[in-house]
Structure formats: structure tokens, C-alpha cells
Scaffold this motif. Structure first.
Motif, PDB file in Angstrom:
ATOM      1  N   ASN A 168       2.131   9.432  -6.140  1.00  0.00           N
ATOM      2  CA  ASN A 168       2.240  10.513  -5.386  1.00  0.00           C
ATOM      3  C   ASN A 168       3.629  11.287  -5.782  1.00  0.00           C
ATOM      4  O   ASN A 168       4.758  10.935  -5.102  1.00  0.00           O
ATOM      5  N   ILE A 214       0.889  -1.231  -0.017  1.00  0.00           N
ATOM      6  CA  ILE A 214      -0.012   0.062  -0.027  1.00  0.00           C
ATOM      7  C   ILE A 214       0.803   1.361   0.029  1.00  0.00           C
ATOM      8  O   ILE A 214       0.613   2.052  -0.795  1.00  0.00           O
ATOM      9  N   ILE A 215       1.912   1.314   0.779  1.00  0.00           N
ATOM     10  CA  ILE A 215       2.794   2.390   0.910  1.00  0.00           C
ATOM     11  C   ILE A 215       3.478   2.563  -0.442  1.00  0.00           C
ATOM     12  O   ILE A 215       3.918   3.804  -0.881  1.00  0.00           O
ATOM     13  N   TRP A 216       4.106   1.549  -0.967  1.00  0.00           N
ATOM     14  CA  TRP A 216       4.879   1.665  -2.250  1.00  0.00           C
ATOM     15  C   TRP A 216       3.627   2.099  -3.159  1.00  0.00           C
ATOM     16  O   TRP A 216       4.335   2.942  -4.200  1.00  0.00           O
ATOM     17  N   GLY A 217       2.515   1.551  -3.547  1.00  0.00           N
ATOM     18  CA  GLY A 217       1.626   2.253  -4.228  1.00  0.00           C
ATOM     19  C   GLY A 217       1.308   3.857  -4.139  1.00  0.00           C
ATOM     20  O   GLY A 217       1.412   4.226  -5.106  1.00  0.00           O
ATOM     21  N   TYR A 218       1.368   4.026  -2.861  1.00  0.00           N
ATOM     22  CA  TYR A 218       0.996   5.570  -2.519  1.00  0.00           C
ATOM     23  C   TYR A 218       2.057   6.138  -2.942  1.00  0.00           C
ATOM     24  O   TYR A 218       2.156   7.377  -3.837  1.00  0.00           O
ATOM     25  N   ILE A 219       3.428   5.766  -2.734  1.00  0.00           N
ATOM     26  CA  ILE A 219       4.396   6.557  -3.314  1.00  0.00           C
ATOM     27  C   ILE A 219       4.500   6.589  -4.625  1.00  0.00           C
ATOM     28  O   ILE A 219       4.994   7.614  -5.323  1.00  0.00           O
TER      29      ILE A 219
END
Length: 167
Positions: A152, A144-149
């Protein structure tokens, strides 16, 4: 644990390990253009292999070779993470994900958390309810964090070129 949850526990544990093996393999792959790529590829390939073995056979965590390799790798990651954390405490100028050392620290913490969870599973290969909940959370968090980064662009704007060009 409820009987229905008990039936799903082995499959969920294996799925979490498959997700983490894929994450660690992808993390190794994106190191390809990093200045110290060989080092970081090894840092991620080892837990990718260990985690894949757990996904294929959860009982492998009781194997002497698996336990030895995981213990050594976990120890190295913890010592390294502590040193990076201390460095960031003294020198950080931005948020942790904007600092190269912060991203490295994050990766080491994820590795340490996952390998620790796998090591603890040797007593109960499919985990109890709490262990399985932690496994699901940890296995989804980096993706999820990787996708967000990834979506963004502002977050990546201050990163060095080698961090922006892999994927």
C-alpha cells in the motif's frame, strides 16, 4: 485439547516461534538506515534471539538466564511503550502507523506481547488451546500488517525517507 490438536501443538508452537524470530530479525534489519539504528536493532535482536531459542527448545523458558533477559527486556519495552503511548496521546496528528512514534510503539507492543506469551509457556511449553490460538494470531499479525503496508504505497507516502528505502 483434542488428541489430534495435542499432537500438532509442539510443532505449531515451534513454528510460531520461528515466524516471530524471523519477524524480529527482519525488523532489526530494516532499522539499518534509521537515525537511531543501533538502539532499535538491539530492541529487535534480543527478542529474535530469545524467540529462536524457544523455537529450538521450548523448555528454555524455564532457564534462569532466559527468564532474566526476557524479564528485563519486557520491562524496558513496556515502560518505553507507555511513554510513547502517552506522547502520541498528546501529540498525534495522523493515524498511528503514519507517526514514527506510532510505528515504534507498535513494535514494542508486539515484542511485549510475544515475550509475555513465551514467558507464560514455561508452565506448559507447548501451550494449551487458547495459548496456541493466541500464538498463531500474534505470529501471523505482524507479517500480514507488514505485507499490507508494503503493497500500500499511499500508506507509506508520508513516511520519512529512511522508512521508505530499506525494503
Amino acid at each position: 485439547m483434542a488428541p489430534a490438536a495435542g499432537l500438532w501443538a509442539p510443532a505449531l508452537w515451534r513454528l510460531c516461534n520461528l515466524l516471530m524470530a524471523a519477524f524480529f530479525a527482519l525488523a532489526a534489519y530494516v532499522q539499518v538506515n534509521d537515525p537511531d539504528a543501533e538502539l532499535w536493532m538491539a530492541v529487535y535482536i534480543i527478542p529474535a534471539a530469545l524467540t529462536l531459542l524457544v523455537a529450538l527448545n521450548p523448555l528454555v523458558t524455564g532457564n534462569f538466564v532466559w527468564k532474566s533477559v526476557s524479564a528485563v527486556h519486557l520491562s524496558v519495552c513496556i515502560v518505553w511503550a507507555l511513554s510513547l503511548g502517552y506522547y502520541l496521546l498528546l501529540h498525534s496528528q495522523q493515524s498511528i502507523l503514519h507517526e514514527e512514534e506510532g510505528r515504534e510503539l507498535s513494535g514494542l507492543v508486539i515484542i511485549a506481547a510475544w515475550i509475555s506469551l513465551c514467558q507464560s509457556s514455561s508452565k506448559n511449553p507447548f501451550g494449551g488451546r487458547i495459548q496456541l490460538t493466541i500464538a498463531i494470531t500474534i505470529s501471523l499479525f505482524p507479517l500480514i500488517i507488514w505485507g499490507y503496508i508494503y503493497i500500500n504505497e499511499d500508506m507509506r507516502s508520508s513516511w520519512p525517507t529512511h522508512c521508505k528505502t530499506v525494503i
